[in-house]
Design a protein around this motif. Structure first.
Motif, PDB file in Angstrom:
ATOM      1  N   THR A 267       0.841  -1.196   0.000  1.00 46.03           N
ATOM      2  CA  THR A 267       0.000   0.000   0.000  1.00 46.03           C
ATOM      3  C   THR A 267       0.880   1.251   0.000  1.00 46.03           C
ATOM      4  O   THR A 267       1.953   1.265   0.617  1.00 46.03           O
ATOM      5  CB  THR A 267      -0.910   0.014   1.236  1.00 46.03           C
ATOM      6  OG1 THR A 267      -1.722  -1.168   1.236  1.00 46.03           O
ATOM      7  CG2 THR A 267      -1.819   1.231   1.254  1.00 46.03           C
ATOM      8  N   TYR A 284      -9.565   7.032   2.033  1.00 41.73           N
ATOM      9  CA  TYR A 284     -10.930   6.721   1.604  1.00 41.73           C
ATOM     10  C   TYR A 284     -11.193   7.231   0.194  1.00 41.73           C
ATOM     11  O   TYR A 284     -11.896   6.591  -0.596  1.00 41.73           O
ATOM     12  CB  TYR A 284     -11.935   7.330   2.589  1.00 41.73           C
ATOM     13  CG  TYR A 284     -13.378   7.131   2.191  1.00 41.73           C
ATOM     14  CD1 TYR A 284     -14.014   5.901   2.407  1.00 41.73           C
ATOM     15  CD2 TYR A 284     -14.099   8.162   1.600  1.00 41.73           C
ATOM     16  CE1 TYR A 284     -15.327   5.717   2.034  1.00 41.73           C
ATOM     17  CE2 TYR A 284     -15.415   7.982   1.225  1.00 41.73           C
ATOM     18  CZ  TYR A 284     -16.030   6.753   1.439  1.00 41.73           C
ATOM     19  OH  TYR A 284     -17.340   6.567   1.069  1.00 41.73           O
ATOM     20  N   GLU A 285     -10.608   8.389  -0.154  1.00 41.01           N
ATOM     21  CA  GLU A 285     -10.842   8.984  -1.458  1.00 41.01           C
ATOM     22  C   GLU A 285      -9.883   8.474  -2.532  1.00 41.01           C
ATOM     23  O   GLU A 285     -10.009   8.868  -3.698  1.00 41.01           O
ATOM     24  CB  GLU A 285     -10.712  10.512  -1.353  1.00 41.01           C
ATOM     25  CG  GLU A 285     -11.807  11.153  -0.512  1.00 41.01           C
ATOM     26  CD  GLU A 285     -11.616  12.649  -0.360  1.00 41.01           C
ATOM     27  OE1 GLU A 285     -10.529  13.150  -0.755  1.00 41.01           O
ATOM     28  OE2 GLU A 285     -12.537  13.319   0.141  1.00 41.01           O
ATOM     29  N   SER A 286      -8.949   7.637  -2.172  1.00 38.91           N
ATOM     30  CA  SER A 286      -7.957   7.161  -3.134  1.00 38.91           C
ATOM     31  C   SER A 286      -8.565   6.128  -4.086  1.00 38.91           C
ATOM     32  O   SER A 286      -8.922   5.019  -3.679  1.00 38.91           O
ATOM     33  CB  SER A 286      -6.762   6.536  -2.405  1.00 38.91           C
ATOM     34  OG  SER A 286      -5.899   5.895  -3.311  1.00 38.91           O
ATOM     35  N   GLU A 287      -8.656   6.490  -5.347  1.00 38.33           N
ATOM     36  CA  GLU A 287      -9.160   5.548  -6.352  1.00 38.33           C
ATOM     37  C   GLU A 287      -8.232   4.355  -6.506  1.00 38.33           C
ATOM     38  O   GLU A 287      -8.673   3.221  -6.695  1.00 38.33           O
ATOM     39  CB  GLU A 287      -9.306   6.245  -7.705  1.00 38.33           C
ATOM     40  CG  GLU A 287     -10.582   7.036  -7.881  1.00 38.33           C
ATOM     41  CD  GLU A 287     -10.791   7.428  -9.327  1.00 38.33           C
ATOM     42  OE1 GLU A 287     -11.382   6.624 -10.084  1.00 38.33           O
ATOM     43  OE2 GLU A 287     -10.355   8.528  -9.700  1.00 38.33           O
ATOM     44  N   LEU A 289      -6.325   2.939  -4.258  1.00 33.61           N
ATOM     45  CA  LEU A 289      -6.494   2.018  -3.132  1.00 33.61           C
ATOM     46  C   LEU A 289      -7.718   1.143  -3.337  1.00 33.61           C
ATOM     47  O   LEU A 289      -7.664  -0.077  -3.128  1.00 33.61           O
ATOM     48  CB  LEU A 289      -6.592   2.798  -1.820  1.00 33.61           C
ATOM     49  CG  LEU A 289      -6.767   1.954  -0.552  1.00 33.61           C
ATOM     50  CD1 LEU A 289      -5.590   1.010  -0.365  1.00 33.61           C
ATOM     51  CD2 LEU A 289      -6.941   2.861   0.678  1.00 33.61           C
ATOM     52  N   ARG A 290      -8.822   1.743  -3.763  1.00 32.64           N
ATOM     53  CA  ARG A 290     -10.024   0.947  -4.016  1.00 32.64           C
ATOM     54  C   ARG A 290      -9.797  -0.033  -5.165  1.00 32.64           C
ATOM     55  O   ARG A 290     -10.251  -1.186  -5.112  1.00 32.64           O
ATOM     56  CB  ARG A 290     -11.213   1.872  -4.323  1.00 32.64           C
ATOM     57  CG  ARG A 290     -11.629   2.764  -3.162  1.00 32.64           C
ATOM     58  CD  ARG A 290     -13.009   3.360  -3.400  1.00 32.64           C
ATOM     59  NE  ARG A 290     -13.036   4.236  -4.564  1.00 32.64           N
ATOM     60  CZ  ARG A 290     -12.774   5.533  -4.527  1.00 32.64           C
ATOM     61  NH1 ARG A 290     -12.445   6.112  -3.376  1.00 32.64           N
ATOM     62  NH2 ARG A 290     -12.838   6.267  -5.621  1.00 32.64           N
ATOM     63  N   LEU A 293      -7.451  -2.935  -3.829  1.00 30.77           N
ATOM     64  CA  LEU A 293      -8.168  -3.889  -2.970  1.00 30.77           C
ATOM     65  C   LEU A 293      -9.223  -4.655  -3.758  1.00 30.77           C
ATOM     66  O   LEU A 293      -9.446  -5.854  -3.515  1.00 30.77           O
ATOM     67  CB  LEU A 293      -8.809  -3.150  -1.801  1.00 30.77           C
ATOM     68  CG  LEU A 293      -7.841  -2.477  -0.812  1.00 30.77           C
ATOM     69  CD1 LEU A 293      -8.621  -1.721   0.260  1.00 30.77           C
ATOM     70  CD2 LEU A 293      -6.913  -3.507  -0.174  1.00 30.77           C
ATOM     71  N   GLY A 294      -9.858  -3.996  -4.732  1.00 31.82           N
ATOM     72  CA  GLY A 294     -10.849  -4.672  -5.563  1.00 31.82           C
ATOM     73  C   GLY A 294     -10.240  -5.779  -6.391  1.00 31.82           C
ATOM     74  O   GLY A 294     -10.848  -6.854  -6.565  1.00 31.82           O
TER      75      GLY A 294
END
Length: 507
Positions: A267, A284-287, A289-290, A293-294
């Motif tokens: 990360t 939370y707003e990091s595209e 990161l999403r 994890l996705g």
């Protein structure tokens, strides 16, 4: 013709790094002395002397300590190669003392093992049965050099890569919303200390977690040595283990405990810094990161489903999910652990793992491979191109969060990924040709897996390079080229290839 690169400054700073390499070498040296292992003690003593003498000699080349962009390219390339070469000395001395029965007797193998460690690749020339023949000092040095490699690439990524790399650092700035990663704090030295603190703190947390499971009786063979060793290589997303069975040597709960640290190591450490500061908005707003994890969840579900349908790999739903998710996390984060011998899986599951090799974790982490931020921009860029082909007058910029990614960065990313894939295919051809020349018997899929694993710094692959096997069976020439490919792949191609351009030196 005048050389425009201040190579003396680059060599001088590389010498400083080599000189300080003597400090971590003292730890395995002390263990070798305590254990009465004369060969290992002699090897580490020789490495310490070489590191100090060579480092001091290089330092004397220049008193000028500031680097321009050209000098930084050279310094990064020289440092990674020099540290790997000095780090190979203990392996070579131990192998020479043991004779031809040791895998380290072949002079290419110590350099392979050391380079694999420093680049956090995790590929090894040691077979599963060789681990019991190695001393604690040698096994610890394998882990320690990976931990140092993970920290080193973090410092370089945060401090230098905004000028050196293609696309990754610029996007790391955008996604972390810090505008300039070198301004995370006012001075780069303080930035390095913050990254050092995060890295050490995460490592200590991993040690406490793993050893705590041992004290509670939940992981009987996760003693303090194993806890420290696996903390080093899980946070560094590196993959070396002192156990021949890798993570499969431990209880299921220990394998579940290792997974979060692999994910955190891959990360973006800038986002981790914000988390430590109590700022949960930026992660939370990091595209990216999403997206990262996705990918882990999606590929983990796919592999676990394939294993469940296979019916012969696991005996329960928990075991199926654990093996599927663990090995996907390991490959995506480029860690290279294995909870089981996935080379025994069916073709479907192995091919999905092969695809995972090209993903990588987030920019600004210890991970390798292409990295998720580049894939995210490629996906957005392709969608934008499809949209504008339908609406040719539309102006649709590519965005990460609220920020527009400039077209030059997008073009750089496409070029970087294309270059990485071309090098991967060329390495595959070399492995196949050299295998045929030496009658080694490497299949095409084995060559593809080994080439991707080496160049993208994953570690284990398939067949003779599988998680419970080693790279010792490949021809000597192939292993030597693999050493170069690990080096080039770890520092993301450009700092090495740019040195081959004549204009870099003169114009």
């Amino acid at each position: 013709m005048r050389i425009r690169v201040d190579w003396r400054s680059s060599c001088s700073l590389s010498g400083t790094v080599l000189k300080w390499l003597a400090v971590p070498l003292l730890l395995p040296f002390g263990i070798a002395v305590l254990d009465g292992d004369d060969a290992a003690a002699g090897g580490f003593a020789a490495a310490i002397v070489l590191a100090v003498l060579l480092g001091l000699a290089l330092e004397r080349l220049s008193d000028h300590r500031e680097l321009g962009q050209r000098e930084a390219f050279l310094m990064v390339a020289l440092t990674w190669f020099g540290v790997a070469a000095v780090g190979a000395v203990p392996f070579y001395v131990v192998g020479y003392a043991a004779g031809p029965v040791s895998e380290f007797y072949d002079p290419v193998n110590p350099l392979f093992e050391s380079t694999s460690g420093l680049t956090t690749t995790g590929a090894t020339i040691m077979n599963a049965w060789d681990f019991s023949n190695q001393s604690r000092a040698i096994l610890l040095w394998r882990q320690l050099v990976q931990w140092l490699g993970g920290l080193g690439i973090l410092i370089v990524a945060i401090g230098l890569l905004s000028n050196l790399m293609v696309g990754g650092a610029q996007l790391m700035e955008t996604e972390s919303q810090s505008r300039n990663v070198t301004k995370l704090t006012p001075e780069i030295e303080r930035t390095a200390r913050i990254i050092w603190g995060l890295y050490v703190g995460l490592t200590l947390l991993a040690i406490a977690t793993f050893y705590g499971l041992h004290l509670l009786g939940l992981a009987p063979n996760m003693d303090l040595f194993n806890a420290v060793s696996h903390a080093f290589t899980s946070v560094a997303t590196a993959g070396f283990s002192p156990e021949g069975g890798s993570a499969g040597a431990f209880s299921p709960i220990a394998q579940w405990a290792i997974m979060p640290f692999m994910i955190l190591g891959a990360t973006n450490f800038i986002l981790l810094w914000y988390l430590v500061q109590g700022d949960f908005r930026r992660p939370y707003e990091s595209e990216e990161l999403r997206f990262y994890l996705g990918i882990i969840v999606a590929f983990g579900a796919i592999v676990s489903t394939i294993l469940w349908l296979d019916g012969e790999v696991a005996t329960s739903a928990e075991e199926t999910l654990r093996h599927g998710l663990f090995n996907v996390v390991s490959v995506v984060t480029t860690t290279g652990y294995a909870s089981t011998d996935f080379d025994l899986w069916g073709a479907g599951a192995k091919h999905v793992l092969f695809i995972c090799m090209f993903v990588g974790g987030m920019a600004g982490s210890t991970t390798c491979s292409i990295k998720t931020v580049r894939w995210l921009v490629i996906c957005k860029g392709l969608y934008r191109n499809l949209f504008t082909s339908i609406h040719p007058r539309a102006v649709r910029p590519v965005r990460l969060g609220d920020d527009v990614v400039d077209e030059e960065t997008i073009n750089d990313i496409f070029a970087y990924v294309m270059l990485a894939l071309v090098i991967f295919f060329l390495l595959t051809v070399l492995v196949v040709v050299d295998s045929a020349r030496t009658a080694t018997g490497v299949t095409e899929f084995e060559a593809l897996g080994a080439s991707a694993s080496i160049f993208l710094n994953i570690g284990p692959a398939f067949g003779m390079a599988g998680p419970m096997d080693s790279y010792a069976g490949f021809p000597t020439t192939t292993r030597f080229v693999m050493v170069l490919m690990m080096w080039i792949g770890r520092i993301e191609i450009i700092p090495v290839l740019v040195l081959l351009v004549p204009a870099y030196w003169t114009d």
